[in-house]
Structures are given as structure tokens and as C-alpha cells.
Design a protein around this motif. Structure first.
Motif, mmCIF file in Angstrom:
data_model
loop_
_atom_site.group_PDB
_atom_site.id
_atom_site.type_symbol
_atom_site.label_atom_id
_atom_site.label_comp_id
_atom_site.label_asym_id
_atom_site.label_seq_id
_atom_site.Cartn_x
_atom_site.Cartn_y
_atom_site.Cartn_z
ATOM 1 N N MET A 369 0.681 -1.315 0.095
ATOM 2 C CA MET A 369 0.147 -0.187 -0.088
ATOM 3 C C MET A 369 0.915 1.309 0.021
ATOM 4 S SD MET A 369 -3.189 -1.093 2.678
ATOM 5 C CE MET A 369 -2.152 -2.453 3.419
ATOM 6 N N LEU A 370 0.608 2.168 -0.761
ATOM 7 C CA LEU A 370 1.298 3.299 -0.642
ATOM 8 C C LEU A 370 0.238 4.328 -0.931
ATOM 9 C CD1 LEU A 370 3.620 5.097 -1.470
ATOM 10 C CD2 LEU A 370 3.223 4.962 -3.829
ATOM 11 N N PHE A 371 0.214 5.492 0.086
ATOM 12 C CA PHE A 371 -0.631 6.631 0.325
ATOM 13 C C PHE A 371 0.002 7.888 0.264
ATOM 14 C CE2 PHE A 371 -2.194 3.125 2.864
ATOM 15 C CZ PHE A 371 -3.554 2.819 1.971
ATOM 16 N N ASP A 372 -0.407 8.885 -0.701
ATOM 17 C CA ASP A 372 0.059 10.362 -0.793
ATOM 18 C C ASP A 372 -0.746 11.022 0.243
ATOM 19 O OD1 ASP A 372 0.332 13.078 -1.242
ATOM 20 O OD2 ASP A 372 0.468 12.654 -3.531
ATOM 21 N N LEU A 373 -0.242 11.447 1.554
ATOM 22 C CA LEU A 373 -0.891 11.689 2.673
ATOM 23 C C LEU A 373 -1.267 13.220 2.428
ATOM 24 C CD1 LEU A 373 1.303 10.094 5.179
ATOM 25 C CD2 LEU A 373 -1.066 9.319 4.495
ATOM 26 N N TYR A 374 -0.854 14.127 1.528
ATOM 27 C CA TYR A 374 -1.184 15.423 1.321
ATOM 28 C C TYR A 374 -2.639 15.367 0.639
ATOM 29 C CZ TYR A 374 3.361 17.529 2.155
ATOM 30 O OH TYR A 374 4.655 17.998 2.716
ATOM 31 N N LEU A 375 -2.904 14.406 -0.572
ATOM 32 C CA LEU A 375 -3.860 14.458 -1.171
ATOM 33 C C LEU A 375 -4.861 13.464 -0.722
ATOM 34 C CD1 LEU A 375 -2.236 14.440 -5.022
ATOM 35 C CD2 LEU A 375 -3.125 16.239 -3.134
ATOM 36 N N ASP A 376 -4.619 12.483 0.270
ATOM 37 C CA ASP A 376 -5.169 11.570 0.836
ATOM 38 C C ASP A 376 -4.986 11.054 2.191
ATOM 39 O OD1 ASP A 376 -7.149 9.149 1.009
ATOM 40 O OD2 ASP A 376 -5.499 7.800 0.203
ATOM 41 N N PRO A 377 -5.401 12.191 2.965
ATOM 42 C CA PRO A 377 -4.921 12.059 4.759
ATOM 43 C C PRO A 377 -5.745 10.917 5.316
ATOM 44 C CG PRO A 377 -6.380 13.975 4.189
ATOM 45 C CD PRO A 377 -5.947 13.268 2.697
ATOM 46 N N VAL A 378 -6.863 10.367 4.597
ATOM 47 C CA VAL A 378 -7.411 9.225 5.364
ATOM 48 C C VAL A 378 -7.045 7.828 4.882
ATOM 49 C CG1 VAL A 378 -9.532 10.647 5.847
ATOM 50 C CG2 VAL A 378 -9.336 9.587 3.780
ATOM 51 N N GLU A 379 -6.064 8.035 3.827
ATOM 52 C CA GLU A 379 -5.427 6.706 3.536
ATOM 53 C C GLU A 379 -6.658 5.522 2.942
ATOM 54 O OE1 GLU A 379 -1.765 5.763 6.104
ATOM 55 O OE2 GLU A 379 -3.875 6.217 7.375
ATOM 56 N N ARG A 380 -7.168 6.091 1.775
ATOM 57 C CA ARG A 380 -8.203 5.564 1.028
ATOM 58 C C ARG A 380 -8.033 4.833 -0.265
ATOM 59 N NH1 ARG A 380 -9.817 4.366 5.378
ATOM 60 N NH2 ARG A 380 -11.672 4.317 6.181
ATOM 61 N N THR A 381 -6.955 5.742 -1.094
ATOM 62 C CA THR A 381 -6.404 5.316 -2.515
ATOM 63 C C THR A 381 -5.218 4.984 -2.324
ATOM 64 O OG1 THR A 381 -7.897 7.308 -2.869
ATOM 65 C CG2 THR A 381 -6.170 6.430 -4.742
ATOM 66 N N ASN A 382 -5.165 3.623 -2.878
ATOM 67 C CA ASN A 382 -3.986 2.872 -2.791
ATOM 68 C C ASN A 382 -3.180 2.975 -3.991
ATOM 69 O OD1 ASN A 382 -1.640 1.049 -2.662
ATOM 70 N ND2 ASN A 382 -2.774 -0.838 -2.629
ATOM 71 N N LEU A 383 -2.155 3.717 -4.038
ATOM 72 C CA LEU A 383 -1.409 4.189 -5.045
ATOM 73 C C LEU A 383 -0.171 3.222 -5.544
ATOM 74 C CD1 LEU A 383 -0.959 7.954 -4.492
ATOM 75 C CD2 LEU A 383 -2.642 6.748 -5.949
ATOM 76 N N ALA A 384 -0.046 1.901 -4.903
ATOM 77 C CA ALA A 384 1.114 1.248 -5.108
ATOM 78 C C ALA A 384 1.107 0.583 -6.317
ATOM 79 C CB ALA A 384 1.121 0.107 -4.073
ATOM 80 N N GLN A 385 0.218 0.549 -7.199
ATOM 81 C CA GLN A 385 0.237 0.246 -8.624
ATOM 82 C C GLN A 385 -0.055 1.171 -9.640
ATOM 83 O OE1 GLN A 385 1.323 -2.958 -8.750
ATOM 84 N NE2 GLN A 385 1.291 -3.085 -6.555
ATOM 85 N N CYS A 386 0.002 2.340 -9.103
ATOM 86 C CA CYS A 386 0.044 3.403 -10.090
ATOM 87 C C CYS A 386 1.301 4.035 -10.495
ATOM 88 C CB CYS A 386 -0.801 4.741 -9.293
ATOM 89 S SG CYS A 386 -0.818 6.308 -10.279
ATOM 90 N N SER A 387 1.385 4.121 -12.006
ATOM 91 C CA SER A 387 2.595 4.166 -12.776
ATOM 92 C C SER A 387 2.904 5.661 -12.271
ATOM 93 C CB SER A 387 2.450 4.040 -14.171
ATOM 94 O OG SER A 387 1.523 4.988 -14.746
ATOM 95 N N THR A 388 2.137 6.740 -11.899
ATOM 96 C CA THR A 388 2.561 7.892 -11.762
ATOM 97 C C THR A 388 3.293 7.803 -10.305
ATOM 98 O OG1 THR A 388 0.518 8.750 -12.535
ATOM 99 C CG2 THR A 388 1.694 10.254 -11.276
ATOM 100 N N TYR A 389 3.125 7.049 -9.580
ATOM 101 C CA TYR A 389 3.939 7.172 -8.187
ATOM 102 C C TYR A 389 5.120 6.104 -8.301
ATOM 103 C CZ TYR A 389 0.677 10.269 -6.333
ATOM 104 O OH TYR A 389 -0.186 11.488 -5.952
ATOM 105 N N SER A 390 5.423 5.261 -9.274
ATOM 106 C CA SER A 390 6.294 4.377 -9.268
ATOM 107 C C SER A 390 7.699 4.534 -8.710
ATOM 108 C CB SER A 390 6.672 3.822 -10.697
ATOM 109 O OG SER A 390 7.012 4.839 -11.781
ATOM 110 N N GLU A 391 8.297 5.746 -8.859
ATOM 111 C CA GLU A 391 9.423 6.053 -8.447
ATOM 112 C C GLU A 391 9.116 6.249 -6.828
ATOM 113 O OE1 GLU A 391 11.287 9.472 -10.273
ATOM 114 O OE2 GLU A 391 11.254 8.549 -12.196
#
Length: 419
Positions: A369-391
Motif C-alpha cells: 500500500m502506498l498513500f499520498d498523505l497530502y492528497l489522501d490523508p485518510v488513506e483510502r486510495t492505494n497508489l502502489a500500482q499507479c505508474s505516476t507514483y512508481s518512483e
């Protein structure tokens, strides 16, 4: 300098100093006279690992606390606990109320154990309010005695652990605001009213101890630390690596440091409390510490003492190995076990039952699980497989694995065993 370590069970940040409508006036007063840490996190969101992290200054796996002490887990070396360290440095050490770092308090080595040390978390008729008040009064009596040397006093409150006391009739259930994780219904409002009642009881006990320090003339010679072990005793909170599980209250009032009523937004780990005590008390920190002194925060000299905090789960009731790293903006969670929620690791409660009855165990628990806490402080959108956040994901994963290696995490070599 005396040290009072005042701690509750399962409170998270749901008290008045963090803006919640949970009347805790004594803790609010302490916050206005000390420093409030808004981004404090435990090292493990279950009782014994969290306390072991704080009281040894090490990650729970480094200290050896891989599960609950009353289920057989224990530290590798109790000489690395804060209590024997302070005894070696001339302190009288006193326990009043709960400890959860050893199967028996005698293993820790306190000079004195006050009040009533016996409690049973599985006893539904256990009168937690009266038990806490008895121990708070015993702690206050000790404070008012004459002291030949500085003391370390641990005051452990059972509240706000389940089972909560019956809701105070003065709390109007239809007008309470609950945490965002709660569905708004009469059943959950009743549960929250019971939590508020438990928090009020803990606050009254804190007030008894704090008043004794002022009445005895020891207020200006005492370092006061208030915290809790981890988040609320509900699903996706306690025994989870979301911020609602690892986020904790932390208030520190240090003698002769004028920062009254200030809030700190920098990241803080429970592992930082031990080195902070060493720094304020003028003691040489032991070699095993993994945290950082918070004195730069307390004195207003810095806005950051660390860039990341780490947390872990191993055993609660069932084995659930997970690790997490959190920066100011991102959270990365790695699940090393089953990709499913384990019902025996969820404390029994009305809110928990509501979730279980409505399909909670069928919700997703991904391996990463990867969360962008600025945009998603309640940790509901898992970005682990999102290419934008791969780095970002790769960087956070590397940081987590580097920390596991640096702290000799046994999970790198396979399962850590069943307690």
C-alpha cells in the motif's frame, strides 16, 4: 529532575488537545503548559510492542517484543528498559497501574509497585474507572511524600481500553461527532459516548496526578510525559499501520523550557522519548537507542529531527507480519502475511461487530500500500500500482528494507514464529 510518565490504553489522538469534542480538561491544561506533538507515532500499534519501543528506544523487533507480553512475548534484555537504566543513574523507580512490557512487573525491576497492580482485560465486569482512580490516588500519595533522590513514576491507566464504562447520562448521544471511520448510526453513537466516558475517566485520573505535583511543589522540577500506546480499539485503527492505528497523543512538559502551549508538526516516533529523557536529565544515552532527542523541538530550535517514522506488526492474537515507513507526505505499507483481515486481531466492540456484520472481512488488504498523505490523508486510495507514483513506491520500499536491515529485523529471514 523527577520524571512522570503518564499513559493510557488505546486512545490515539482522540482527546481535547487534538481538537476532538472529548472533554479532557486536565490534558488540555497540560498541553497549554507544555508542548503538543501533532505528528507523533508509535513503533507498533499493539500494546506491548508499542510500550517496548518507547521504553527501550528501539524498534519492537530489535528489542525482542514480537507480540503481547501476557501471551508470552518479552524483551531480549530487560536491562535495556528505561527503568533499570534510570536506576543505574540514581533514580528511584516506581510503577503505579498498568505495565505491558513484561509478563510480570517484577521482571522490569521497579523499586516500588504502588496501588493495585492486578487487572484483567478479559473480565467484562472489571471496574476500570474505580481501578484507575485507586491507582491515581496512590500515585498522588507517593508524589506528596518526602524524596531523597529523583524519581521516575510510571502511571499506567486502563482507560480507554475496552470494555468501556457505561456511557455518562450527561452525554447526549444524538449530538456526538464520531471519528470519520464510523458510520453514523445510533449503535455507533452509543459506542462513541462510552469512549468519551472512558476518556473523561482517564482525564480525571491524570488531573489527580498533576494536581499532586503542583501541591507538593515538584511541578517545576518534574519532566511530564503524557502519551498512549496506539490508536482506538476498532478495525483499521488498533493493530493496523494506518495513521489511525499508529498515530498517538504526545504531550511533554519539560522544566525550564519555555514553550508553553506550542504545537510541533514535525515527525516524532515513540522511540524518541528515551533519548529525550536522557538529554533533558543530562544523562549519557545508552548505545542501543534508535531514536532522536526532541529537545530541539521543545526549545524551538528545529522543525525537524527525523524525516521518517517506522512501525510494525508481528503478533497480536494471530500472526500478521507487516511493516511501514511514513514520511511527511507518503506512507508505504508492506504486508508480509495473508492478504486478509484476521478477525481474532480485531478487539470485540459494538463498532467492530457492526463492521463485521456488514462485510469488513471481505474488504481488500493488499500486499503493498502506498498513500499520498497530502492528497489522501485518510488513506483510502492505494497508489502502489499507479505508474505516476512508481518512483515514489520504489524509493519508499528501499527505505523500508534498508531500515529492516539496519535494525536486524528477523522478518527478512522468514516468519518470526508464533507466540
Amino acid at each position: 529532575m523527577n520524571i512522570v510518565y503518564l499513559h493510557t490504553h488505546d486512545t490515539g489522538r482522540y482527546i481535547e488537545p487534538y481538537g476532538y469534542a472529548v472533554p479532557t480538561p486536565n490534558l488540555m491544561q497540560l498541553a497549554t503548559e507544555g508542548v503538543l506533538f501533532r505528528q507523533a507515532y508509535c513503533a507498533g500499534p499493539t500494546c506491548s510492542p508499542s510500550r517496548a519501543g518507547l521504553l527501550t528506544g528501539m524498534a519492537p523487533h530489535s528489542a525482542g517484543m514480537l507480540g503481547l507480553a501476557h501471551r508470552g512475548a518479552r524483551l531480549h534484555d530487560y536491562n535495556q528498559h528505561l527503568v533499570p537504566y534510570l536506576k543505574r543513574n540514581g533514580y528511584e523507580t516506581v510503577l503505579c497501574g498498568i505495565q505491558h512490557e513484561a509478563p510480570e512487573a517484577a521482571m522490569i525491576g521497579y523499586d516500588h509497585i504502588l496501588g493495585n497492580p492486578d487487572y484483567d482485560m478479559s473480565n467484562f465486569s472489571f471496574r476500570s474507572v474505580e481501578w484507575d482512580e485507586e491507582n491515581a490516588n496512590a500515585a498522588a500519595s507517593y508524589i506528596r511524600q518526602q524524596h531523597d533522590k529523583p524519581f521516575f513514576l510510571s502511571v499506567g491507566l486502563f482507560n480507554t481500553h475496552l470494555n468501556f464504562p457505561d456511557p455518562d447520562p450527561g452525554i447526549q448521544r444524538d449530538y456526538v461527532a464520531m471519528p470519520y471511520q464510523f458510520h453514523d448510526c445510533a449503535e455507533n453513537r452509543e459506542q462513541w459516548a462510552a469512549y468519551m466516558t472512558s476518556a473523561q475517566a482517564a482525564d480525571r485520573c491524570a488531573g489527580i496526578v498533576l494536581e499532586a505535583l503542583k501541591d507538593s511543589g515538584l511541578w517545576e522540577d518534574t519532566l511530564i510525559i503524557f502519551t498512549t500506546d496506539h490508536g482506538l480499539p476498532f478495525p483499521r485503527m488498533k493493530c493496523s499501520l494506518f495513521d489511525s492505528g499508529i498515530g498517538v497523543s504526545l504531550i511533554i512538559r519539560a522544566p525550564h523550557i519555555e514553550r508553553n502551549g506550542k504545537a510541533v508538526d514535525g515527525l516524532v516516533s515513540h522511540l524518541d522519548v528515551f533519548p529525550t529523557i536522557c538529554d533533558i536529565a543530562g544523562l549519557r544515552p545508552p548505545s542501543w537507542l534508535q531514536g532522536y532527542s526532541l529537545v530541539p523541538y521543545l526549545e524551538g530550535r528545529s522543525t525537524s529531527v527525523r524525516s521518517s517514522v517506522y512501525a510494525e506488526i508481528n503478533h497480536h492474537v494471530d500472526y500478521e507480519p507487516m511493516r511501514a515507513v511514513r514520511t511527511e507526505r507518503y506512507k508505504y505499507i508492506r504486508n508480509f502475511g495473508e492478504c486478509t483481515y484476521l478477525p481474532r486481531n480485531l478487539d470485540a466492540s459494538m463498532h467492530g461487530s457492526f463492521l463485521l456484520e456488514n462485510g469488513f472481512l471481505e474488504t481488500e488488504k493488499p500486499a503493498e500500500m502506498l498513500f499520498d498523505l497530502y492528497l489522501d490523508p485518510v488513506e483510502r486510495t492505494n497508489l502502489a500500482q499507479c505508474s505516476t507514483y512508481s518512483e515514489v513506491r520504489a524509493s519508499m520500499e528501499k527505505e523500508l528494507l534498508d531500515w529492516m536491515e539496519a535494525t536486524n529485523d528477523p522478518l527478512l529471514h522468514g516468519d518470526v514464529g508464533i507466540i
